[in-house]
Write an enzyme that holds these catalytic residues in place. Structure first.
Site, mmCIF file in Angstrom:
data_model
loop_
_atom_site.group_PDB
_atom_site.id
_atom_site.type_symbol
_atom_site.label_atom_id
_atom_site.label_comp_id
_atom_site.label_asym_id
_atom_site.label_seq_id
_atom_site.Cartn_x
_atom_site.Cartn_y
_atom_site.Cartn_z
ATOM 1 C CB THR A 179 -0.955 -0.004 1.212
ATOM 2 O OG1 THR A 179 -0.174 -0.088 2.393
ATOM 3 C CG2 THR A 179 -1.937 -1.171 1.130
ATOM 4 C CB THR A 213 1.054 5.596 3.691
ATOM 5 O OG1 THR A 213 0.230 6.581 3.057
ATOM 6 C CG2 THR A 213 1.785 6.220 4.859
ATOM 7 C CB CYS A 214 2.516 0.425 4.077
ATOM 8 S SG CYS A 214 0.943 0.583 4.946
ATOM 9 C CB SER A 215 5.016 0.492 -0.334
ATOM 10 O OG SER A 215 4.386 -0.752 -0.152
#
Length: 162
Positions: A48, A50-52
């Site tokens: 995803t 923001t996560c990545s």
């Protein structure tokens, strides 16, 4: 259930990952964290945005600095299966210290009290974004985000607390 907070004991639970020989391992969180200072951080989902692009890269880039301040292990948990987590880990070839752990059924995320219901977006139960600093299974810092925000759980936020 109330979210985990400072002073709480880290609950035990089982997570999965692929080891260096590509064997699937299921381990208890306590076996990874007992007797150590660790960071356990969670994200809503592998791959995803923001996560990545923000959350995980911060811990990969700051790992040496975190370790220089006494952190022994950096544990990433996400409500994804271990095959997805293995594929996601491969997108960070420079990573030497962040262990990608799968909580496929969200059982451990539930034990932490950090579920995030994203069913309306077609994602089911996920994890809230968070970063915990844990010393010998005792939570010393609990930076837990609201909703999908990314304001308090970065590697820099943990560094400030060390």
């Amino acid at each position: 259930m109330a979210p985990i907070s400072v002073g709480d004991a880290l609950p035990d639970g089982t997570v999965s990952y692929f080891d260096d020989e590509d064997n699937l391992q299921s381990v208890s969180v306590h076996s990874l964290a007992a007797g150590k200072k660790v960071i356990l951080f969670g994200v809503p989902g592998a791959f995803t945005t923001t996560c990545s692009l923000k959350h995980v890269p911060g811990f990969v880039e700051k790992a040496e600095e975190l370790k220089s301040k006494g952190v022994e292990d950096i544990l990433l948990i996400s409500v994804n299966d271990p095959f997805v987590m293995k594929a996601w880990a491969k997108t960070y070839p420079e990573n030497k210290h962040v262990k990608f752990l799968a909580d496929g059924s969200a059982k451990y995320t539930h034990a932490l009290g950090l579920e995030l219901d994203l069913a309306e977006k077609g994602l089911g139960t996920r994890s809230r974004r968070f970063a915990l600093l844990v010393d010998n299974l005792k939570v010393k810092v609990a930076n837990i985000e609201s909703g999908g925000e990314f304001t308090v759980s970065s590697a820099d936020d943990i560094l400030k607390a060390l």
